[in-house]
Design a protein around this motif. Sequence first.
Motif, mmCIF file in Angstrom:
data_model
loop_
_atom_site.group_PDB
_atom_site.id
_atom_site.type_symbol
_atom_site.label_atom_id
_atom_site.label_comp_id
_atom_site.label_asym_id
_atom_site.label_seq_id
_atom_site.Cartn_x
_atom_site.Cartn_y
_atom_site.Cartn_z
ATOM 1 N N LYS A 150 -10.330 10.566 13.540
ATOM 2 C CA LYS A 150 -11.729 10.515 13.120
ATOM 3 C C LYS A 150 -12.646 10.689 14.330
ATOM 4 O O LYS A 150 -12.406 10.119 15.392
ATOM 5 C CB LYS A 150 -12.020 9.180 12.425
ATOM 6 N N ASP A 151 -13.683 11.485 14.160
ATOM 7 C CA ASP A 151 -14.691 11.759 15.184
ATOM 8 C C ASP A 151 -14.140 12.550 16.367
ATOM 9 O O ASP A 151 -14.757 12.604 17.429
ATOM 10 C CB ASP A 151 -15.337 10.462 15.697
ATOM 11 N N ALA A 152 -12.963 13.141 16.231
ATOM 12 C CA ALA A 152 -12.392 13.961 17.304
ATOM 13 C C ALA A 152 -12.323 15.417 16.862
ATOM 14 O O ALA A 152 -12.352 15.727 15.673
ATOM 15 C CB ALA A 152 -10.998 13.465 17.674
ATOM 16 N N THR A 153 -12.263 16.314 17.839
ATOM 17 C CA THR A 153 -12.046 17.727 17.548
ATOM 18 C C THR A 153 -10.970 18.250 18.483
ATOM 19 O O THR A 153 -10.764 17.736 19.581
ATOM 20 C CB THR A 153 -13.323 18.570 17.753
ATOM 21 N N GLU A 154 -10.266 19.279 18.033
ATOM 22 C CA GLU A 154 -9.260 19.906 18.877
ATOM 23 C C GLU A 154 -9.188 21.379 18.518
ATOM 24 O O GLU A 154 -9.489 21.781 17.398
ATOM 25 C CB GLU A 154 -7.897 19.240 18.698
ATOM 26 N N ARG A 155 -8.789 22.161 19.499
ATOM 27 C CA ARG A 155 -8.678 23.607 19.301
ATOM 28 C C ARG A 155 -7.212 23.972 19.135
ATOM 29 O O ARG A 155 -6.345 23.423 19.829
ATOM 30 C CB ARG A 155 -9.278 24.355 20.489
ATOM 31 N N PHE A 156 -6.944 24.879 18.246
ATOM 32 C CA PHE A 156 -5.563 25.298 17.966
ATOM 33 C C PHE A 156 -5.488 26.812 18.070
ATOM 34 O O PHE A 156 -6.217 27.520 17.380
ATOM 35 C CB PHE A 156 -5.149 24.840 16.563
ATOM 36 N N VAL A 157 -4.607 27.298 18.939
ATOM 37 C CA VAL A 157 -4.401 28.737 19.112
ATOM 38 C C VAL A 157 -2.905 29.005 19.023
ATOM 39 O O VAL A 157 -2.106 28.276 19.617
ATOM 40 C CB VAL A 157 -4.947 29.234 20.467
ATOM 41 N N ALA A 158 -2.522 30.037 18.284
ATOM 42 C CA ALA A 158 -1.094 30.353 18.143
ATOM 43 C C ALA A 158 -0.912 31.853 17.968
ATOM 44 O O ALA A 158 -1.805 32.558 17.480
ATOM 45 C CB ALA A 158 -0.498 29.616 16.946
ATOM 46 N N GLU A 159 0.255 32.326 18.358
ATOM 47 C CA GLU A 159 0.676 33.687 18.046
ATOM 48 C C GLU A 159 1.678 33.600 16.908
ATOM 49 O O GLU A 159 2.705 32.942 17.035
ATOM 50 C CB GLU A 159 1.317 34.356 19.267
ATOM 51 N N VAL A 160 1.353 34.224 15.787
ATOM 52 C CA VAL A 160 2.199 34.165 14.591
ATOM 53 C C VAL A 160 2.762 35.564 14.335
ATOM 54 O O VAL A 160 2.009 36.539 14.289
ATOM 55 C CB VAL A 160 1.399 33.680 13.359
ATOM 56 N N HIS A 161 4.055 35.643 14.159
ATOM 57 C CA HIS A 161 4.702 36.942 13.993
ATOM 58 C C HIS A 161 4.909 37.289 12.514
ATOM 59 O O HIS A 161 5.155 36.400 11.693
ATOM 60 C CB HIS A 161 6.061 36.951 14.697
ATOM 61 N N HIS A 162 4.793 38.569 12.207
ATOM 62 C CA HIS A 162 5.178 39.121 10.904
ATOM 63 C C HIS A 162 4.379 38.497 9.752
ATOM 64 O O HIS A 162 4.903 37.741 8.945
ATOM 65 C CB HIS A 162 6.678 38.952 10.663
ATOM 66 N N VAL A 163 3.096 38.812 9.680
ATOM 67 C CA VAL A 163 2.263 38.393 8.558
ATOM 68 C C VAL A 163 1.684 39.640 7.899
ATOM 69 O O VAL A 163 1.761 40.751 8.448
ATOM 70 C CB VAL A 163 1.119 37.453 9.007
ATOM 71 N N ASN A 210 -8.168 28.214 15.388
ATOM 72 C CA ASN A 210 -8.823 27.294 14.466
ATOM 73 C C ASN A 210 -9.316 26.081 15.242
ATOM 74 O O ASN A 210 -8.821 25.783 16.332
ATOM 75 C CB ASN A 210 -7.851 26.847 13.367
ATOM 76 N N CYS A 211 -10.303 25.395 14.693
ATOM 77 C CA CYS A 211 -10.774 24.130 15.240
ATOM 78 C C CYS A 211 -10.467 23.036 14.222
ATOM 79 O O CYS A 211 -10.894 23.124 13.075
ATOM 80 C CB CYS A 211 -12.273 24.172 15.518
ATOM 81 N N HIS A 212 -9.724 22.033 14.649
ATOM 82 C CA HIS A 212 -9.401 20.907 13.774
ATOM 83 C C HIS A 212 -10.436 19.801 13.962
ATOM 84 O O HIS A 212 -10.715 19.396 15.085
ATOM 85 C CB HIS A 212 -8.016 20.351 14.110
ATOM 86 N N THR A 213 -10.982 19.322 12.874
ATOM 87 C CA THR A 213 -11.966 18.255 12.944
ATOM 88 C C THR A 213 -11.973 17.486 11.634
ATOM 89 O O THR A 213 -11.646 18.035 10.580
ATOM 90 C CB THR A 213 -13.373 18.801 13.247
ATOM 91 N N ASP A 214 -12.338 16.229 11.715
ATOM 92 C CA ASP A 214 -12.385 15.385 10.531
ATOM 93 C C ASP A 214 -13.527 15.781 9.597
ATOM 94 O O ASP A 214 -13.529 15.433 8.430
ATOM 95 C CB ASP A 214 -12.521 13.914 10.940
ATOM 96 N N SER A 215 -14.497 16.495 10.114
ATOM 97 C CA SER A 215 -15.658 16.893 9.323
ATOM 98 C C SER A 215 -15.853 18.394 9.419
ATOM 99 O O SER A 215 -15.829 18.958 10.521
ATOM 100 C CB SER A 215 -16.926 16.177 9.816
ATOM 101 N N ILE A 216 -16.052 19.045 8.297
ATOM 102 C CA ILE A 216 -16.261 20.494 8.317
ATOM 103 C C ILE A 216 -17.565 20.853 9.023
ATOM 104 O O ILE A 216 -17.783 22.003 9.379
ATOM 105 C CB ILE A 216 -16.261 21.098 6.896
ATOM 106 N N TYR A 217 -18.431 19.870 9.253
ATOM 107 C CA TYR A 217 -19.704 20.135 9.911
ATOM 108 C C TYR A 217 -19.606 20.013 11.434
ATOM 109 O O TYR A 217 -20.599 20.185 12.130
ATOM 110 C CB TYR A 217 -20.772 19.177 9.378
ATOM 111 N N HIS A 218 -18.424 19.710 11.943
ATOM 112 C CA HIS A 218 -18.236 19.587 13.389
ATOM 113 C C HIS A 218 -17.149 20.530 13.889
ATOM 114 O O HIS A 218 -16.429 20.206 14.829
ATOM 115 C CB HIS A 218 -17.897 18.131 13.756
ATOM 116 N N ARG A 219 -17.031 21.682 13.256
ATOM 117 C CA ARG A 219 -15.980 22.630 13.628
ATOM 118 C C ARG A 219 -16.311 23.359 14.927
ATOM 119 O O ARG A 219 -15.451 23.975 15.532
ATOM 120 C CB ARG A 219 -15.771 23.649 12.513
#
Length: 205
Positions: free
Chosen positions: A16-29, A158-167
């Motif tokens: 709660k009240d935290a944000t984190e950034r997520f980056v990945a390389e995804v193969h074969h989509v 993507n940005c992970h956050t508990d609130s869609i208003y803090h992306r």
Amino acid sequence: MTHNVDAYGPSIFTEKDATERFVAEVHHVIVPGHRVTPVDPVTGNQIASDFLGPANFSTARPSISALKRYYMSDDLTLVIPRMDHFGHLLTDWILPAFFAVQKAGLKPGDRLNVITSDHPVSLIVAFIEALRHAGFVVTHRASHLTETIVVPRLLYANCHTDSIYHRFSTPEVLDFAREHLLAALPPRSEEHTSELQSRLHLVCR
């Protein structure tokens, strides 16, 4: 679900009240043209990093996009979905994409693919031109309703956050984004350019 774009809920992987950034390389989509969203080629489930199970509205059901297949190169590929809300487009997609490009270690002269819907809005066009202004060799594929695009290497952000208003949590890319997005603007009158710069400054500050 405006323009068939998923409505995101709060992340289940962030405190709660935290944000984190997520980056990945995804193969074969694959990217069905009627959704312009990366999905698993076997199940049709949306590629997402915020859910323990299938994402809401995640099944890309059969459509006319199954009529034709187009294969992207092996270069990293960004996918920007159908969207015309400039605020969410900037904070939820474009700035995380700039962040992902930097985290992936891409440098001027490197090749990069960008997939969009057909007739993308002007901010998406400016994003592509900003990447080119930054020195990347960009191949832009406007996805048509009748085709599914095969992507060997997806660059997912993507940005992970508990609130869609803090992306919005990619402050490191603000200077980069401001420099290259402003450079991508078409020539305007001095008064109009000043107004556009002021608006972009307010959004990016």
